[in-house]
Design an enzyme around this catalytic site. Sequence first.
Site, short mmCIF file in Angstrom:
data_model
loop_
_atom_site.label_atom_id
_atom_site.label_comp_id
_atom_site.label_asym_id
_atom_site.label_seq_id
_atom_site.Cartn_x
_atom_site.Cartn_y
_atom_site.Cartn_z
N ASP A 189 0.83 -1.02 0.05
CA ASP A 189 -0.09 -0.26 0.08
C ASP A 189 0.55 1.09 0.33
OD1 ASP A 189 -2.00 2.01 0.27
OD2 ASP A 189 -2.47 1.05 2.72
N ASN A 207 -0.38 4.28 -0.33
CA ASN A 207 -0.39 5.97 -0.04
C ASN A 207 -1.41 5.27 1.19
OD1 ASN A 207 -2.62 4.08 -0.88
ND2 ASN A 207 -3.80 5.78 -1.84
N ASP A 227 -3.93 3.37 2.51
CA ASP A 227 -5.18 3.45 3.29
C ASP A 227 -5.73 2.26 2.79
OD1 ASP A 227 -4.97 2.46 0.29
OD2 ASP A 227 -6.24 3.54 -0.78
N ASP A 249 -1.79 -0.90 -4.14
CA ASP A 249 -1.45 -0.92 -5.10
C ASP A 249 -1.23 -0.38 -5.98
OD1 ASP A 249 -0.20 1.58 -3.67
OD2 ASP A 249 -1.50 2.32 -3.00
N ASP A 308 -5.40 -9.45 -16.38
CA ASP A 308 -5.55 -10.45 -15.76
C ASP A 308 -6.86 -9.97 -17.17
OD1 ASP A 308 -7.74 -12.72 -14.18
OD2 ASP A 308 -6.03 -12.65 -12.56
N GLU A 334 -6.88 -20.11 -17.28
CA GLU A 334 -7.92 -20.90 -16.38
C GLU A 334 -8.67 -21.79 -16.93
OE1 GLU A 334 -9.80 -19.70 -11.90
OE2 GLU A 334 -10.54 -19.00 -14.02
N ASP A 344 -6.48 -18.10 -5.21
CA ASP A 344 -8.16 -18.94 -5.20
C ASP A 344 -7.53 -19.66 -4.27
OD1 ASP A 344 -9.78 -17.38 -6.87
OD2 ASP A 344 -9.07 -18.75 -8.51
C1 NOJ Z 1 -11.26 -17.48 -11.44
C2 NOJ Z 1 -11.07 -16.41 -10.45
O1 NOJ Z 1 -9.57 -16.95 -9.95
C3 NOJ Z 1 -11.44 -16.15 -8.74
O2 NOJ Z 1 -10.98 -15.43 -7.87
C4 NOJ Z 1 -12.88 -15.48 -9.83
O3 NOJ Z 1 -13.52 -15.82 -8.34
C5 NOJ Z 1 -13.31 -16.41 -10.94
N1 NOJ Z 1 -12.88 -16.86 -12.07
C6 NOJ Z 1 -14.54 -15.53 -10.75
O4 NOJ Z 1 -14.13 -14.32 -12.19
CA CA Z 2 -2.93 2.82 -1.09
#
Ligand code: NOJ
Ligand code: CA
Length: 566
Positions: free
Chosen positions: A23, A25, A27, A31, A100, A256, A330
């Site tokens: 982080d 700044n 908050d 970032d 992503d 993925e 995840d």
């Molecule tokens: C896979 C992602 O890695 C996960 O974090 C997300 O919740 C789901 N796809 C939905 O986008």
């Molecule tokens: Ca920040």
Amino acid sequence: MAGSGTWWKEEVVYQIYPRSFKDSNNDGIGDIRGITEKLDYLKELGITMLWICPIYQSPMDDNGYDISDYCALAPEFGTMEDLDELIAEAGRKGIKIILDLVINHTSDEHQWFREALEHPDSGFHDYYIFREGSKPPCNWRSIFGGSVWEKVEGRDEYYFHAFGKKQPDLNWENEKLRRQLYNMVNGWLEKGIAGFRIDAITFIKKDLSFADREPDGVDGLAKCTKGSRNQPGIGAFLKELKQETFDKHGCVTVAEAPGVPYEDLDEFIGPDGYFSMIFDFRYADLDIASGSEWFKRRSWNVRELGGKIMDSQMAVQKYGWSANFIENHDQPRATTKYLKEAQDDPQAVKMLAAMYFFLRGTPFIYQGQELGMVNFERQSPELFNDISSIDQYQRSLEEGLDPDEALRIVNLRSRDNARTPFPWDGSRYGGFSQSRPWLPMTMEYPVIHAEAQSGVQDSVLEFYKSMIQFRQHGPYRDCLIYGSIRPIESSGNVIAYERQKDDVTIWCYYNFSHTGTQERLPDDAAGAVGIWGNDTDAEIRDGMLCLKPFQAILLKQDVPQSGTHS
Ligand code: NOJ
Ligand code: CA
């Protein structure tokens, strides 16, 4: 920007969960400038490419995987200038960046979806999947719980969402929508990023019959994946996506892509495949009985883990290249998941790291993995932030688990385990921020943090540096990156494989046990010596390798093999 070919085979990727990295700044939220501040740390670690989880504008219902504007950044993460600066600074240090790409769904706050609701006769309505009726069109369960169908307020109409209800699925059958997405993707690639990690991409095609399925839970619903993942006809969309975007830029793509059978790998990652690589979750999820339902757990052992890893490696090797990982945003921490009670033993943590790192493929390291971070056990269900943890807790109660058991199970698997702020030092809030972070630090951060390990000879962090260095710049780089792989017979607690290229063969052994063990070496390994490991001392007696507790060792013949050059 990165040219064509398979340059990405030589990368070591580091995954950043921007909310929790640094982080800048104060908050309480990590970032983009925070990432730029820490580029020297990443450079020293030796990684060559960053994957940054979503930083686009989003109401953050699923922490950025619910995008409300593909072309704007979330203000809490910074500005476009900040991102340009990061791309340029990283580039100067030889670090590429991939972002992503979330194109299965948007946020319900995306302008397209708002238009679709406000003006059902407009073209935007067909950008999403709507069905008229007074009840949900079918009984499918969304990944984050509840029906995949959400009612449109004030109308007898429902929209489809495979994930959260604030994540309506895009209708890929609509060509105009697809063109809009391709333009957006090309725009990002023109900015100078090296490619994308592509979210949930096997969900873009649905079985449009939306027929009811046999319920598989007390909620009367059936898991949606059978009708919404990897459906016949998806190939046409993926091929078009590739041709219209990725191919034009020679970029890297890591998809993925859960649910892809091994026999379809050629289409996905073969020479003309849709992607450079895909993640295989089969071994990451070996502790779960049925896909994404954490509370249906199963026990596993090291032999099974090794079997699944090697099955994956052998299947991928036939057609393409692997994206190897043991953690991501995840998944729980790999230490806790794979090592269980040995999670705090640095020797075990290093062994696990080497085991996956020298597999054939591009290694991915998730932030904090290089410190040996462990799961964070929460004492009450209110302490979870992740929408899927909250749902899994509720569903496990509905399925009959008592509250303590439900909490225990969610703790083991919660996505929040990996999402805690990065511990840079032992100060208050771990040097991540000077304000209270959006998610509490782990309990261990006063002990497990980057400063405590940096420059400390036997630390996990220094081990990662040496491991990356050995793959990228060591004398056997060619074999460790490009060599073929095959499993070696081993006893129950040992995973072993061979890497081979031209006249170099490297035998890799990993002992997952706290006791020593003996392994019969392949015949051609006579005279082998330890070349790298968490303990390079190779004790070989009568063709048997004596492995110490949690030893990881790479062996190679000391003398050149006959008929070959040294
Ligand atoms: C896979 C992602 O890695 C996960 O974090 C997300 O919740 C789901 N796809 C939905 O986008
Ligand atoms: Ca920040």
